[in-house]
Design a protein around this motif. Structure first.
Motif, PDB file in Angstrom:
ATOM      1  N   ARG A   1      -6.895  24.840  -1.589  1.00  0.00           N
ATOM      2  CA  ARG A   1      -6.539  25.106  -2.989  1.00  0.00           C
ATOM      3  C   ARG A   1      -5.774  26.423  -3.112  1.00  0.00           C
ATOM      4  N   ILE A   2      -6.087  27.379  -2.249  1.00  0.00           N
ATOM      5  CA  ILE A   2      -5.354  28.653  -2.238  1.00  0.00           C
ATOM      6  C   ILE A   2      -3.938  28.425  -1.718  1.00  0.00           C
ATOM      7  N   THR A   3      -3.818  27.605  -0.675  1.00  0.00           N
ATOM      8  CA  THR A   3      -2.498  27.257  -0.147  1.00  0.00           C
ATOM      9  C   THR A   3      -1.657  26.584  -1.229  1.00  0.00           C
ATOM     10  N   LEU A   4      -2.277  25.691  -1.988  1.00  0.00           N
ATOM     11  CA  LEU A   4      -1.560  25.046  -3.082  1.00  0.00           C
ATOM     12  C   LEU A   4      -1.150  26.074  -4.135  1.00  0.00           C
ATOM     13  N   GLY A   5      -2.035  27.004  -4.449  1.00  0.00           N
ATOM     14  CA  GLY A   5      -1.702  28.058  -5.415  1.00  0.00           C
ATOM     15  C   GLY A   5      -0.504  28.877  -4.973  1.00  0.00           C
ATOM     16  N   GLN A   6      -0.397  29.140  -3.673  1.00  0.00           N
ATOM     17  CA  GLN A   6       0.756  29.874  -3.135  1.00  0.00           C
ATOM     18  C   GLN A   6       2.032  29.033  -3.247  1.00  0.00           C
ATOM     19  N   ALA A   7       1.918  27.736  -2.977  1.00  0.00           N
ATOM     20  CA  ALA A   7       3.079  26.849  -3.080  1.00  0.00           C
ATOM     21  C   ALA A   7       3.539  26.726  -4.532  1.00  0.00           C
TER      22      ALA A   7
ATOM     23  N   ARG B   1      10.131  21.327  -3.626  1.00  0.00           N
ATOM     24  CA  ARG B   1      10.135  21.387  -2.163  1.00  0.00           C
ATOM     25  C   ARG B   1       8.918  22.157  -1.623  1.00  0.00           C
ATOM     26  N   ALA B   2       8.578  23.283  -2.255  1.00  0.00           N
ATOM     27  CA  ALA B   2       7.456  24.101  -1.770  1.00  0.00           C
ATOM     28  C   ALA B   2       6.133  23.344  -1.842  1.00  0.00           C
ATOM     29  N   VAL B   3       5.923  22.616  -2.923  1.00  0.00           N
ATOM     30  CA  VAL B   3       4.674  21.868  -3.089  1.00  0.00           C
ATOM     31  C   VAL B   3       4.642  20.678  -2.138  1.00  0.00           C
ATOM     32  N   ALA B   4       5.774  20.002  -1.963  1.00  0.00           N
ATOM     33  CA  ALA B   4       5.839  18.889  -1.012  1.00  0.00           C
ATOM     34  C   ALA B   4       5.546  19.381   0.401  1.00  0.00           C
ATOM     35  N   HIS B   5       6.128  20.520   0.763  1.00  0.00           N
ATOM     36  CA  HIS B   5       5.908  21.086   2.097  1.00  0.00           C
ATOM     37  C   HIS B   5       4.429  21.440   2.298  1.00  0.00           C
ATOM     38  N   ALA B   6       3.805  22.040   1.296  1.00  0.00           N
ATOM     39  CA  ALA B   6       2.385  22.415   1.408  1.00  0.00           C
ATOM     40  C   ALA B   6       1.504  21.199   1.650  1.00  0.00           C
ATOM     41  N   HIS B   7       1.888  20.060   1.099  1.00  0.00           N
ATOM     42  CA  HIS B   7       1.113  18.830   1.263  1.00  0.00           C
ATOM     43  C   HIS B   7       1.504  18.043   2.513  1.00  0.00           C
ATOM     44  N   GLY B   8       2.546  18.492   3.206  1.00  0.00           N
ATOM     45  CA  GLY B   8       2.986  17.785   4.408  1.00  0.00           C
ATOM     46  C   GLY B   8       3.597  16.428   4.107  1.00  0.00           C
ATOM     47  N   LEU B   9       4.317  16.327   2.979  1.00  0.00           N
ATOM     48  CA  LEU B   9       4.898  15.047   2.602  1.00  0.00           C
ATOM     49  C   LEU B   9       6.095  14.695   3.475  1.00  0.00           C
ATOM     50  N   ALA B  10       6.218  13.421   3.771  1.00  0.00           N
ATOM     51  CA  ALA B  10       7.356  12.908   4.527  1.00  0.00           C
ATOM     52  C   ALA B  10       8.538  12.719   3.577  1.00  0.00           C
ATOM     53  N   ASP B  11       9.711  12.458   4.122  1.00  0.00           N
ATOM     54  CA  ASP B  11      10.919  12.279   3.314  1.00  0.00           C
ATOM     55  C   ASP B  11      10.808  11.110   2.338  1.00  0.00           C
ATOM     56  N   ASN B  12       9.991  10.116   2.673  1.00  0.00           N
ATOM     57  CA  ASN B  12       9.854   8.937   1.811  1.00  0.00           C
ATOM     58  C   ASN B  12       8.647   9.045   0.871  1.00  0.00           C
TER      59      ASN B  12
ATOM     60  N   ARG C   1       0.844  -1.205   0.000  1.00  0.00           N
ATOM     61  CA  ARG C   1       0.000   0.000   0.000  1.00  0.00           C
ATOM     62  C   ARG C   1       0.881   1.258   0.000  1.00  0.00           C
ATOM     63  N   PRO C   2       1.683   1.415  -1.051  1.00  0.00           N
ATOM     64  CA  PRO C   2       2.632   2.536  -1.103  1.00  0.00           C
ATOM     65  C   PRO C   2       2.008   3.821  -1.645  1.00  0.00           C
ATOM     66  N   TRP C   3       0.873   4.183  -1.105  1.00  0.00           N
ATOM     67  CA  TRP C   3       0.178   5.366  -1.594  1.00  0.00           C
ATOM     68  C   TRP C   3      -0.712   5.937  -0.502  1.00  0.00           C
ATOM     69  N   ARG C   4      -1.043   7.188  -0.703  1.00  0.00           N
ATOM     70  CA  ARG C   4      -2.087   7.822   0.096  1.00  0.00           C
ATOM     71  C   ARG C   4      -2.642   8.972  -0.724  1.00  0.00           C
ATOM     72  N   LEU C   5      -3.815   9.431  -0.332  1.00  0.00           N
ATOM     73  CA  LEU C   5      -4.491  10.524  -1.020  1.00  0.00           C
ATOM     74  C   LEU C   5      -4.690  11.670  -0.043  1.00  0.00           C
ATOM     75  N   ILE C   6      -4.611  12.886  -0.570  1.00  0.00           N
ATOM     76  CA  ILE C   6      -4.845  14.081   0.245  1.00  0.00           C
ATOM     77  C   ILE C   6      -5.973  14.861  -0.402  1.00  0.00           C
ATOM     78  N   GLU C   7      -6.986  15.165   0.385  1.00  0.00           N
ATOM     79  CA  GLU C   7      -8.173  15.885  -0.074  1.00  0.00           C
ATOM     80  C   GLU C   7      -7.931  17.391   0.078  1.00  0.00           C
ATOM     81  N   LEU C   8      -8.049  18.133  -1.020  1.00  0.00           N
ATOM     82  CA  LEU C   8      -7.881  19.590  -0.986  1.00  0.00           C
ATOM     83  C   LEU C   8      -9.197  20.246  -1.389  1.00  0.00           C
ATOM     84  N   ARG C   9      -9.745  21.010  -0.483  1.00  0.00           N
ATOM     85  CA  ARG C   9     -10.991  21.746  -0.727  1.00  0.00           C
ATOM     86  C   ARG C   9     -10.799  23.180  -0.221  1.00  0.00           C
ATOM     87  N   ASP C  10     -11.689  24.054  -0.644  1.00  0.00           N
ATOM     88  CA  ASP C  10     -11.752  25.418  -0.137  1.00  0.00           C
ATOM     89  C   ASP C  10     -10.373  26.082  -0.089  1.00  0.00           C
ATOM     90  N   ASN C  11      -9.957  26.556   1.102  1.00  0.00           N
ATOM     91  CA  ASN C  11      -8.692  27.289   1.226  1.00  0.00           C
ATOM     92  C   ASN C  11      -7.453  26.438   0.989  1.00  0.00           C
TER      93      ASN C  11
END
Length: 181
Positions: free
Chosen positions: A55-61, A132-143, A43-53
């Motif tokens: 999407r703005i955070t992602l736009g900034q990243a 790096r900015a997009v990974a940080h916005a999504h809270g991604l781990a090093d792996n 199970r080497p996957w996960r999904l992140i739900e982006l709604r409302d604000n």
């Protein structure tokens, strides 16, 4: 609708309405998509739900990653974005490329299931997905790495257009004969 019919009918919807599935509507689809072939059941996957604000955070990243001063409006093209993340596991049997293929399979299954449920979907990627900015916005781990986003919304009244037919004969061949040409 059979799986064959669903696959032949699938289209990418670049423009969608403001309607979106709820989290409760997503959960059974995620459970079904998780049935994708998965060597060693990592199970080497996960999904992140982006709604409302989100999407703005992602736009900034995205702006930060591309050196722009104004936030990108691209994430606002759909009311729901589902980030597809590969989570790498150390495995002597399953290389990273195969784990990435599993996560991509989940994304494709999700797009089929969402389409079948009546939602418009397009899978968007690009060079900024692994910054790096997009990974940080999504809270991604090093792996973890981001594969892209499923943009999800209501299907508008008009058709998304036609796809070119696949010439199956051009896409399949036989194994070469040893010593042959």
């Amino acid at each position: 609708m059979t799986a064959h019919e669903a696959l032949r009918a699938r289209r990418s919807w670049s423009k969608v309405t403001d309607a979106a599935p709820t989290r409760e509507q997503l959960l059974p689809l995620i459970e079904a998509a998780g049935r994708v072939a998965d060597h060693s059941s990592l199970r080497p996957w996960r999904l992140i739900e982006l709604r409302d604000n989100d999407r703005i955070t992602l736009g900034q990243a995205l702006a930060e990653a591309s050196g722009d001063t104004d936030p990108s409006t691209k994430p606002l093209r759909a009311p729901l974005l589902i980030a597809v993340v590969v989570t790498y596991h150390d495995s002597p049997k399953v290389p990273h490329w195969e784990q990435e293929a599993v996560a991509a399979g989940v994304a494709h299954m999700m797009s089929l299931l969402l389409d079948e449920a009546g939602w418009g979907v397009i899978w968007r990627t690009g060079k900024l997905t692994r910054t790096r900015a997009v990974a940080h916005a999504h809270g991604l781990a090093d792996n973890e790495e981001l594969l892209g986003w499923l943009y999800v919304g209501g299907k508008p009244d008009k058709s998304p257009g036609h796809r070119k037919k696949i010439d199956a004969e051009q896409m399949i061949s036989r194994m070469p004969v040893p010593g042959g040409h």
